[in-house]
Every structure is written in C-alpha cells, then in structure tokens.
Design an enzyme around this catalytic site. Sequence first.
Site, PDB file in Angstrom:
ATOM      1  N   ASP A  30       0.671   1.058   3.806  1.00  0.00           N
ATOM      2  CA  ASP A  30       1.628   1.898   3.077  1.00  0.00           C
ATOM      3  C   ASP A  30       2.301   1.157   1.921  1.00  0.00           C
ATOM      4  O   ASP A  30       3.521   0.938   1.918  1.00  0.00           O
ATOM      5  CB  ASP A  30       2.685   2.443   4.033  1.00  0.00           C
ATOM      6  N   GLU A 204      -1.008  16.379   2.500  1.00  0.00           N
ATOM      7  CA  GLU A 204      -0.841  15.904   3.876  1.00  0.00           C
ATOM      8  C   GLU A 204       0.465  15.124   4.045  1.00  0.00           C
ATOM      9  O   GLU A 204       1.290  15.468   4.877  1.00  0.00           O
ATOM     10  CB  GLU A 204      -2.025  15.023   4.276  1.00  0.00           C
ATOM     11  N   GLU A 323       5.307 -22.213  -4.012  1.00  0.00           N
ATOM     12  CA  GLU A 323       5.412 -22.013  -2.572  1.00  0.00           C
ATOM     13  C   GLU A 323       4.021 -21.986  -1.953  1.00  0.00           C
ATOM     14  O   GLU A 323       3.110 -21.352  -2.487  1.00  0.00           O
ATOM     15  CB  GLU A 323       6.139 -20.703  -2.275  1.00  0.00           C
ATOM     16  N   GLU A 325       3.089 -20.413   0.483  1.00  0.00           N
ATOM     17  CA  GLU A 325       2.762 -19.046   0.888  1.00  0.00           C
ATOM     18  C   GLU A 325       2.465 -18.137  -0.297  1.00  0.00           C
ATOM     19  O   GLU A 325       2.415 -16.909  -0.146  1.00  0.00           O
ATOM     20  CB  GLU A 325       3.884 -18.464   1.752  1.00  0.00           C
TER      21      GLU A 325
END
Length: 452
Positions: A30, A204, A323, A325
């Site tokens: 999402d 939907e 970083e 990450e």
Amino acid sequence: MLAFALVPAVVQPSAARADNPIVQHVYTADPAPLVHDGRVYLYTGHDEDGSTYFTMKDWRVWSSADMVNWTDHGSPLSLATFSWASADAWAGQAVQRGGRFYWYVPVKNRATGRMAIGVAVADSPTGPFRDALGRPLVENGEIDPSVFIDDNGQAYLYWGNPNLWYVKLNADMTSYSGSPTRIPLTTAGFGTRTGDPNRPTLYEEGPWVYKRNGLYYLVFAAKCCSEFIAYSTAPGPTGPWTYRGTVMPTQGSSFTNHPGIIDFKGNSYFFYHNGALPGGGGYTRSVAVERFSYNADGTIPTITMTNTGAPQVGTLNPYVRQEAETIAWGSGIETEPAAEGGMNVGWIENGDHLKVKGVAFGSGASSFAARVASGSSGGTVELRLGSPNGTVVGRCGVPGTGGWQTWTTVNCPVSGATGTQDLYLRFTGGSGYLLNINWWQFTAGTALTAPR
C-alpha cells in the site's frame, strides 16, 4: 524476516540489474509517496512474515533522493499509537501542511469493532507520529483514506470500500466541515463490472486523488479479485468523474494492488505492490515503482510491472556520511533501531551483501570508514564494484566490540574505486551473525596501499 542470499531467477534475473521491489528485507504494501524537500518519502504498510491474512500491526517509512537507493526510517507509527485501535494497520497516506505531517490510516476501533480513519501528526516526515485526536476522525466501517489539498488550500479526505466517500477537511487537517458525502458510483464514472450485481462499477478500493494541469485524477484498485489499477478524471475535486481506463493490468502474484502517483525531479512515478519477493503473495506483498510519461492529452499510459524499476536520478555521494540502511538491494540482511539513533543494518551472516547504486567516486577514493558493532568475533566488510563478486577495492576488518550496540569506527585503505559504480558491501567471516553496520563514508584521494 527475509534472509535470502540468492533470488530465484524466475523472480529477479540479476540482482545486479534488479531494483524492484524497492525494499527486500521486509514485506511492504500500500505505497503512499510524498515529495518533500528534495526527497521522496514513502509511507507503507507492513505485512508480517508468513502471514495468511492482512495481519498488519505497524506502518513503515522510507525515503530516497534518487529513486533507487532507499533509506529505511523504521516504524514511527503503529497500532499502539492509537489507544482506541485494536487491529488492522491498513493502507494510509501522509500529507504535509504548515510544516507538519499528517498521516491518515484505517484501523479497527476497539469500542465498535468497525474500521475507522485515524490521523497521526508529526513535525518531521519520518516522525515520531502521535495520535492527533485520541479518537477516530471519521468512522463508517470503510477503509483506505487518501488526502488531497487543492490549489485554493481546501483539503479533501477520500476513502471507501465498497463505497467511495469524501469530506472537506478544515485547515487544521484534523477536523472537517459538513458531513461525509458518498460519491455516486456510476458506470460512466468508474467503468462497468460484470458478474457482480452488488457492485456494478469497477471501483473497489484504494483511491489516490491528485491534480495535474487543472484536471483531477482519481486512481483506484479495480475489480477484486485479482485487482487491476484503473482511473477516472473530473473537472473538480468532487466530480463529475469520467472513467478513463486501465493504468496497470492484473499481474504480479498478489490479488490486491494499490496505487500512488507523484512527480519528482521532472519525472512522473507510479508506485504499486506485488508478491515478487521470495515467500511473497497476496498477504506478503512488496512495493515497487515505475517511471512513466503522461500522454500528450493528459491520459495515463498502461504501465507494466518490471523488476528493473525506475532509473536512477542523479548519483550517490560516497564522500558524505551515508546510512548503511540506504540500500538499492539487500540480500540476507535486516534492520533495527540503533542505540545511536536512526536504524542500523544487522543480522549479517557470511555472504550477505548490500547494493548501493550509482555511487559517484569521481577521480578516486583513498579510504573507507564504517561505524560498526559486533557481539561476536566480528568479520570483514568487502567493498566490491559491479556485483557481489566484483572487483575488490577495499577490505575492512571488524573486531568484536562486546555488544551488538557497542559501536566503534573502523577504517581501511581503498584502491581502484573511480567513476560512477554500483557499490556492494559484502560481508564475510565465520558462522553465525558477524556484525552490525550503522553508517559508512569514503575519503577522496589516491590510495597508496592496495587491498590484498
């Protein structure tokens, strides 16, 4: 978590080329992108490993300046943020207004058992977020909020499955004027669905609303199940809507999909999710992105999922602290909150690696520094170019530091790192977990000692 060293060829033919899905160490779903201050901040849901339902407990934030290297900012929002919520941390969206960031999310209200829309607020796009109200903003049992702020400053909240609703938000972004209004779901506005008399249109769930060149777009997940992505347009934010067709056909081994569209640094991008990672599927999804161009008349072309993803915008500067990450592709690793702040990469074993794409070494690097920790005997960080088995330009030994959050900085010489390259940090050592890494940085110059 996802600990894998090799990706099956049917999913990703080459880790060196693949950049989709954009996060590999946790399942994400999402996508809700937000452009702020030269970066894309991506707000996602988080599917639990091995899930057999939409068992979702928190949300995650990622960011990128180049659309390929994504920084993991962890989870600044969870069900626990909302004292009144009991379950279902499902699809939300964050927006910025007045220097603050508002994140609208659907959760189950413990008191009523129904889905409701909550709103969290923060002073930073990465949080921490807090519950702005201590109660739902709106509640009618429906889900998937999308927020749009028009040019005149009027903000709108859209949401709904099986219906489609909107309400005008006040300037404080945490209250609204009037009552929620149900948008008529006509076949002219949202296409024709066959085989389901209870749902005559394709709409939907998962609305995504924005404005471009005076035209309002409503992109949505269509016709469960499996879903595809479709869209409608209108001359105003509340309609009347006209169905325009398919954005992304049904594909991708997940029976749901969820759109997010932005413009960033002169390009347009479409975010979605699929089940492309190992163990992936309808309840273990992963976010991906494609670059696209609008047709001359403003219509959206049909977009197909790829495993290559969007091209890099610019390069990454290795001579400023990066970083650990911040990753284009990771194999075998996980992330966690670091005692020194932010996140670190951990659970590293022999042969695991990180890819950082498009690193601009220029005329060359002379040394490499990394902030590391090890609760074991440590290991080695190999600096390789082009692939996990590419040319070695440096090796940094990491000692045992006495704890996984007991940090030290290691340095090593570098030779042969020039031009713009894909950099791989490959980790080697004995058995078990080797080390954690928090950040890294190169120093420019000519190396005097070549690695052996």
